[in-house]
Design a protein around this motif. Sequence first.
Motif, PDB file in Angstrom:
ATOM      1  N   ASP A 229       9.527  -8.733   0.440  1.00  0.00           N
ATOM      2  CA  ASP A 229       8.674  -8.059  -0.538  1.00  0.00           C
ATOM      3  C   ASP A 229       9.492  -7.814  -1.803  1.00  0.00           C
ATOM      4  O   ASP A 229      10.643  -8.223  -1.914  1.00  0.00           O
ATOM      5  CB  ASP A 229       8.137  -6.746   0.028  1.00  0.00           C
ATOM      6  N   PHE A 231      10.549  -4.844  -5.072  1.00  0.00           N
ATOM      7  CA  PHE A 231      10.740  -3.419  -5.282  1.00  0.00           C
ATOM      8  C   PHE A 231      11.078  -3.177  -6.745  1.00  0.00           C
ATOM      9  O   PHE A 231      11.341  -4.113  -7.511  1.00  0.00           O
ATOM     10  CB  PHE A 231      11.843  -2.876  -4.366  1.00  0.00           C
ATOM     11  N   VAL A 258       8.303  -1.644   1.595  1.00  0.00           N
ATOM     12  CA  VAL A 258       8.769  -3.000   1.313  1.00  0.00           C
ATOM     13  C   VAL A 258       9.006  -3.810   2.581  1.00  0.00           C
ATOM     14  O   VAL A 258       9.291  -5.012   2.499  1.00  0.00           O
ATOM     15  CB  VAL A 258      10.069  -2.984   0.474  1.00  0.00           C
TER      16      VAL A 258
END
Length: 413
Positions: A229, A231, A258
């Motif tokens: 993911d 961030f 995440v």
Amino acid sequence: MKRVLLLSFILSFVFANANAQSWLKNIGNRIKDKVVEKVEQRIEDKADEATDKALDKTEDVVKKTGQKSTKSKKSESEQTGNEESEQTTETLVGKRSTKVNTSYAKYDFVPGNEVIFEDDLKGEQKGEFPSKWDLVEGNAEIAQINGENALALVGYTYITPLFKEKSYRLPDAFTLEFDVFIDNNVEEETALEFLNSSDEDIADAHFWTDNTRFIVNWNKNTNEKNSEDTFDNSKGWHHYALSFNKRAMKIYMDSKRVANVPNMEEKPAKVKFFARGDANLHIKNIRIAKGAVPLYDKFLTDGKIITYGITFDVNKATIKPESMGTINEILSIMKNHPELKFSVEGHTDNTGNATSNQTLSEARAKAVRDQLVQLGIDGSRLSFKGHGMNKPIDKNDTSEGRAKNRRVEFVKM
């Protein structure tokens, strides 16, 4: 004669297009008072129409100057008063104690309810190796960012928390939190690495501070999988939070989840922090806690809810945004059980003096109470009080003990 001289002075001033306000400021108080007096009386002896117009203009200037001066003094006084008030409030209550970042509205991370490792880095000396850590490889030392201690991992480095028992293993359910400073001037690969009871690497969580990529690798000894993911990698401090419950792992960076690993297959027994390459990782406020018992279950067992997830800025009652996980859980409990009423009670450790801690604990309890009211709970269902450092539940001679004593309780009314 004096009246004629004064009138001549005013006329020459007006026709010369001088700045009346500047003139009034520079002349002595005695002359200024006489001008004001003459203007207010409209100067009985008006020589001609030009003189009358000049006096009218001068009168306007005097009135406006007087009003502006009064307003300026009042504004300056109000501003000073507000600044003093804000400074006092900021110190004890927090200017935005009930205004938490809206991005955390759905944040659901709730820390464990028994602190097993805590390092706030207080009392550590700059340049020294941190006393509560064990070095596996590389170099770590205490650094300072904006005058505050931080743990710096320099270059290719691995460190691990130093528990009282060297053979200590992480419990079946635990949470881990820390603040990380991101400076994206250089590429930094930084992460956590988890080991099983045989000291084999079973998972790691990486993030790169020069971009927004975050990835978790797990099942490393069998069929390797990953969860990826993005961030927020903006420069400054960010909050990292991780929860593990028997087999599932969730990781958050600030308000965003995440990583969500439903089945780790192997339970982490140890954790290592690492930095690689040109990294110079800085972290602080590291905490590991045992347990992931739902707060309502704790209430049914204990008759009250003791929380460690509601945290504040140092020496203030400003609620940190990551506290919203716990606050949202309390909110849900109160909405699902409308019969419940709580006394929100703040507690501190023994750092500082008793009087300031008492005031601070009351302010923090009120801030939490106000936050819940702001979120929709009827104020009649909530009261607040502070106990300062008068009701410790552990000794204050260790970081973990002090961490347990710093808490917010919800006691049934």
